[in-house]
Structure formats: structure tokens, C-alpha cells
Design an enzyme around this catalytic site. Structure first.
Site, short mmCIF file in Angstrom:
data_model
loop_
_atom_site.label_atom_id
_atom_site.label_comp_id
_atom_site.label_asym_id
_atom_site.label_seq_id
_atom_site.Cartn_x
_atom_site.Cartn_y
_atom_site.Cartn_z
N ILE A 1 79.67 81.63 8.52
CA ILE A 1 78.53 81.31 8.66
C ILE A 1 78.16 79.74 7.84
O ILE A 1 77.68 78.59 8.35
CB ILE A 1 77.31 82.25 8.43
CG1 ILE A 1 77.37 83.17 9.39
CG2 ILE A 1 75.86 81.54 8.17
CD1 ILE A 1 76.62 84.58 9.05
N ARG B 1 85.31 79.54 -3.16
CA ARG B 1 86.26 80.22 -3.81
C ARG B 1 87.69 80.07 -3.26
O ARG B 1 88.77 80.41 -3.95
CB ARG B 1 86.10 81.53 -4.59
CG ARG B 1 86.10 82.45 -3.26
CD ARG B 1 85.74 83.99 -3.78
NE ARG B 1 85.54 84.87 -2.87
CZ ARG B 1 84.97 86.04 -3.05
NH1 ARG B 1 84.46 86.32 -4.21
NH2 ARG B 1 84.66 86.95 -2.06
N LEU C 1 81.68 82.11 -7.71
CA LEU C 1 80.56 82.35 -8.43
C LEU C 1 80.28 83.64 -8.87
O LEU C 1 79.50 84.42 -8.47
CB LEU C 1 79.29 82.15 -7.19
CG LEU C 1 79.39 80.58 -6.79
CD1 LEU C 1 78.58 80.64 -5.60
CD2 LEU C 1 78.88 79.85 -7.72
N SER D 1 70.37 89.31 5.57
CA SER D 1 71.20 90.29 6.44
C SER D 1 70.04 91.21 6.68
O SER D 1 69.21 91.63 6.21
CB SER D 1 72.22 90.84 6.04
OG SER D 1 72.68 91.75 6.78
N GLN E 1 72.14 100.21 6.91
CA GLN E 1 73.60 100.25 7.70
C GLN E 1 74.47 101.81 7.24
O GLN E 1 75.25 102.22 7.99
CB GLN E 1 74.43 99.11 7.07
CG GLN E 1 75.88 99.11 8.07
CD GLN E 1 76.75 98.00 7.47
OE1 GLN E 1 76.26 96.76 7.48
NE2 GLN E 1 77.90 98.22 7.20
N TYR F 1 74.87 95.98 -1.29
CA TYR F 1 74.63 94.87 -0.81
C TYR F 1 73.10 94.75 0.11
O TYR F 1 72.55 93.82 -0.01
CB TYR F 1 75.67 95.06 0.66
CG TYR F 1 75.53 93.85 1.62
CD1 TYR F 1 75.99 92.45 1.32
CD2 TYR F 1 75.16 94.21 2.81
CE1 TYR F 1 76.23 91.51 2.27
CE2 TYR F 1 75.27 93.25 3.98
CZ TYR F 1 75.74 91.85 3.73
OH TYR F 1 75.74 91.14 4.59
N GLU G 1 74.73 90.38 13.69
CA GLU G 1 76.05 90.62 14.05
C GLU G 1 76.76 89.39 14.56
O GLU G 1 76.45 88.65 15.47
CB GLU G 1 76.39 91.41 15.06
CG GLU G 1 75.67 92.97 14.77
CD GLU G 1 76.14 93.87 13.95
OE1 GLU G 1 77.29 93.59 13.63
OE2 GLU G 1 75.67 94.63 13.54
P1 NAP Z 1 82.73 84.82 5.25
O1 NAP Z 1 83.44 85.08 6.76
O2 NAP Z 1 83.46 85.79 4.18
O3 NAP Z 1 82.57 83.48 4.76
C1 NAP Z 1 82.21 83.31 3.47
C2 NAP Z 1 82.94 82.33 2.54
O4 NAP Z 1 82.28 82.41 1.43
C3 NAP Z 1 84.15 82.50 2.41
O5 NAP Z 1 85.16 81.47 2.05
C4 NAP Z 1 84.55 83.27 0.89
O6 NAP Z 1 85.68 83.21 0.17
C5 NAP Z 1 83.18 82.64 0.24
N1 NAP Z 1 82.74 83.13 -0.86
C6 NAP Z 1 82.17 84.53 -0.74
N2 NAP Z 1 81.89 85.08 -1.93
C7 NAP Z 1 81.90 83.81 -2.95
C8 NAP Z 1 81.84 83.71 -4.19
N3 NAP Z 1 81.28 84.51 -4.97
N4 NAP Z 1 82.11 82.21 -4.68
C9 NAP Z 1 82.40 81.44 -4.00
N5 NAP Z 1 82.73 81.74 -2.56
C10 NAP Z 1 82.47 82.80 -2.05
O7 NAP Z 1 81.32 85.57 5.23
P2 NAP Z 1 80.17 85.26 6.37
O8 NAP Z 1 80.36 86.52 7.41
O9 NAP Z 1 80.09 83.96 6.90
O10 NAP Z 1 78.94 85.73 5.58
C11 NAP Z 1 78.33 84.42 5.04
C12 NAP Z 1 76.75 85.12 4.59
O11 NAP Z 1 76.34 85.54 5.90
C13 NAP Z 1 76.86 86.42 3.51
O12 NAP Z 1 75.90 86.30 2.57
C14 NAP Z 1 76.59 87.81 4.42
O13 NAP Z 1 76.10 88.62 3.95
C15 NAP Z 1 75.68 87.00 5.51
N6 NAP Z 1 75.97 88.06 6.64
C16 NAP Z 1 76.81 87.74 7.79
C17 NAP Z 1 76.81 88.55 8.88
C18 NAP Z 1 77.76 88.75 9.80
O14 NAP Z 1 77.72 89.31 10.77
N7 NAP Z 1 78.80 87.93 9.58
C19 NAP Z 1 75.68 89.40 9.03
C20 NAP Z 1 74.38 89.22 8.12
C21 NAP Z 1 74.48 88.46 7.00
P3 NAP Z 1 86.81 84.46 0.43
O15 NAP Z 1 87.38 84.22 1.86
O16 NAP Z 1 87.62 84.36 -0.74
O17 NAP Z 1 85.81 85.68 0.56
#
Ligand code: NAP
Length: 259
Positions: A19, A39, A65, A142, A149, A155, A187
Site C-alpha cells: 500500500i 526498512r 522505525l 485496518s 480478526q 495489531y 483485504e
Molecule cells: P507490506 O506489503 O509489508 O509493505 C509494507 C512495507 O513497509 C514493507 O516494505 C515493510 O518492510 C515496511 N515496513 C514495515 N514495518 C516497518 C518499520 N517498522 N520501519 C520501516 N519500514 C517498515 O504491508 P501492506 O500490506 O502494504 O500494509 C501496509 C499498511 O496497511 C499496514 O499498516 C497494514 O496494517 C495496513 N493494512 C493492510 C491490509 C492488507 O490487506 N494488505 C489490510 C488492512 C490494513 P518489510 O518487508 O521488511 O516488512
């Protein structure tokens, strides 16, 4: 429509993938300068190179972070790189399965810390810069905050707090003209989501069963659909929108999932 984001410096946590990556790309496509805070060095460097290869601008800050000092340094770096911050997207997070039964108070506290602390600390340290630009903040929350969930107490608590803080900061920052909004995904197919689906014995079947529950189109939301709402909330085109929770989820939270 011109979103009036040209040359705006936008700090995006977790901005290199999923995202956050889509939000960085959408900001860059609008002529803004995403300051990608991530990171995952390999992924982030490749992502920044790809944006630059098509003529977009971006800056990269490689950092995990973990502490408030990390967040302070990230904001200092962003200001060193761009001289200003026009907006902050709090997005980095991980659904880390610390449950009530299968967890303990220490793991719960660590999960809340790793999903929540940097939302507050980045906003806190970026605030003086946001005051100068009458900037805006977008928090990625989320649906877990609203639907639950199961087996993910830390979380869920962090995501609920992000929604509360969106309202709280929107009120506190009214006099400064700084708008604060949240996007609530349900999702979304991202690298993190792919990893999670792969933990099920029959990942394809599990994915199909989830898709069936999304009322609009019986499919997952794309990261680009979240990003389109994010750039609107970041832009002056949403100049009278603050304290809102926008559900970009195909009706998952509010419509009848049995349809
Ligand atoms: P993602 O695919 O893991 O992408 C997130 C990016 O952020 C990755 O490059 C990750 O690095 C990096 N990251 C995570 N924690 C970090 C930290 N502490 N410091 C620096 N970088 C960090 O995640 P996503 O699914 O896009 O989710 C993004 C946000 O959307 C989150 O807040 C999640 O809770 C929310 N969300 C997602 C969904 C979904 O269905 N995907 C649904 C509801 C909410 P690494 O690869 O090293 O982890």
C-alpha cells in the site's frame, strides 16, 4: 483534475512496497516528491530506481522505525533531503498474530509498540514542519479495528488507537489548518498479504473464500485503489475533509457480506 501536489514533499512510512509503495508511486505520478521511509533496503532501492527510471522524483530513507529516536532521525533526514514536509502518510505496520490465548502481556505490548508508536512519533516530530506548510496527515488503519480478526490483539489495539488518534489529532490541529484522515483497508493484495495467505494449507482456496466475501466485485482491493484515495486526502482538493475514516474496501465492513 490537477491535485495540486506538484513539488510537495510527502513522507511515507513503509513507502517502498504494498500500500505504501502504491501511495509513493501515485504521489510521484502527481509530480510530488515521495520521501520513502522503509526498512527493506533491497526492495526500497529497486523501487526508487524504478520510479526514477520513468522520470519521477523520490527520496529514500532506509530505517527500521523501532524507537522514537528513529522517528526523529527520519524526520530530520526528510528535512535535510527536501527542506520541507507537506504531508505525512503513516502506513508501516504488520499483522503479527499476538492473540489473547496465544500471546502474553509482553508480546502484546511489543506488538502495540511496533504498530503504533511510530504513527505518533513521526507525527510529533514532523509537526513543526507541517505547521509551516499547513500540511496534512493520512493514517492507514485496518478493518481489524472494527471487525476483529481473532488471534491478533496487539495489531487490533494499535489499529483501533490509530482511528482514535485520527480524530484526536484532527481536533488538536484544527487551529493550524492541518487535516488528519484515516483510510481503512480490509483485504488488499500486497507482499505482506501474500505471505499471510501462504501460511494456510490451501492458499488458493483460502484466497477464493475471502474474495467471495467482498461485496463489490468479489475481489480484493488493489493497492492502487487505496493510493487513489490517499492522494485525494493529501491534496488541497480535500480541503474541507478532516477527522474522517474512509473505507476503501469494496463494502467489506458496511455492506452485507452474505450477498
Ligand atoms: P507490506 O506489503 O509489508 O509493505 C509494507 C512495507 O513497509 C514493507 O516494505 C515493510 O518492510 C515496511 N515496513 C514495515 N514495518 C516497518 C518499520 N517498522 N520501519 C520501516 N519500514 C517498515 O504491508 P501492506 O500490506 O502494504 O500494509 C501496509 C499498511 O496497511 C499496514 O499498516 C497494514 O496494517 C495496513 N493494512 C493492510 C491490509 C492488507 O490487506 N494488505 C489490510 C488492512 C490494513 P518489510 O518487508 O521488511 O516488512
Amino acid at each position: 483534475m490537477d491535485l495540486e501536489l506538484r513539488d510537495k514533499a510527502i513522507l511515507i512510512s513503509g513507502g517502498a512496497a504494498g500500500i505504501g509503495g502504491a501511495i509513493s508511486a501515485a504521489c510521484a505520478a502527481e509530480g510530488a516528491v515521495p520521501i520513502i521511509l522503509d526498512r527493506n533496503e533491497e526492495v526500497a532501492r529497486a523501487f526508487a530506481a524504478q520510479l526514477r527510471s520513468v522520470g519521477h522524483r523520490c527520496e529514500l530513507i532506509l530505517l527500521d522505525l523501532k524507537t522514537s529516536d528513529d522517528c526523529r532521525l527520519a524526520v530530520e533526514d526528510a528535512l535535510r533531503l527536501c527542506g520541507r514536509i507537506d504531508a505525512l502518510v503513516n502506513n508501516a505496520g504488520i499483522n503479527d498474530s499476538v492473540g489473547l490465548e496465544h500471546g502474553n502481556p509482553e508480546r502484546f505490548a511489543a506488538s502495540v509498540h511496533s504498530n503504533l508508536m511510530h504513527y505518533y512519533a513521526l507525527a510529533h516530530y514532523a509537526l513543526p514542519a507541517l505547521k509551516l506548510t499547513s500540511g496534512s496527515i493520512v493514517n492507514i488503519a485496518s478493518k481489524v479495528a472494527l471487525t476483529g480478526q481473532g488471534n491478533t490483539s496487539g495489531y487490533a489495539a494499535a489499529k483501533g488507537a490509530q482511528l482514535a488518534l485520527t480524530r484526536e489529532w484532527a481536533v488538536e490541529l484544527l487551529p493550524l489548518g492541518i487535516r488528519v484522515n484515516a483510510i481503512v483497508p480490509a483485504e488488499v493484495m500486497t507482499p505482506l498479504y501474500r505471505q499471510w495467505i501462504a501460511t494456510f494449507p490451501e492458499p488458493d482456496e483460502k484466497l477464493k473464500s475471502i474474495e467471495r466475501t467482498v461485496p463489490l466485485g468479489h475481489r480484493l482491493t488493489t493497492p492502487e485503489e487505496i493510493a487513489a484515495t490517499a492522494v485525494f486526502l493529501l491534496s488541497p482538493r480535500s480541503s474541507h475533509t478532516t477527522g474522517q475514516q474512509l473505507h476503501v474496501d469494496g463494502g467489506y465492513v458496511h455492506l452485507d457480506r452474505a450477498l
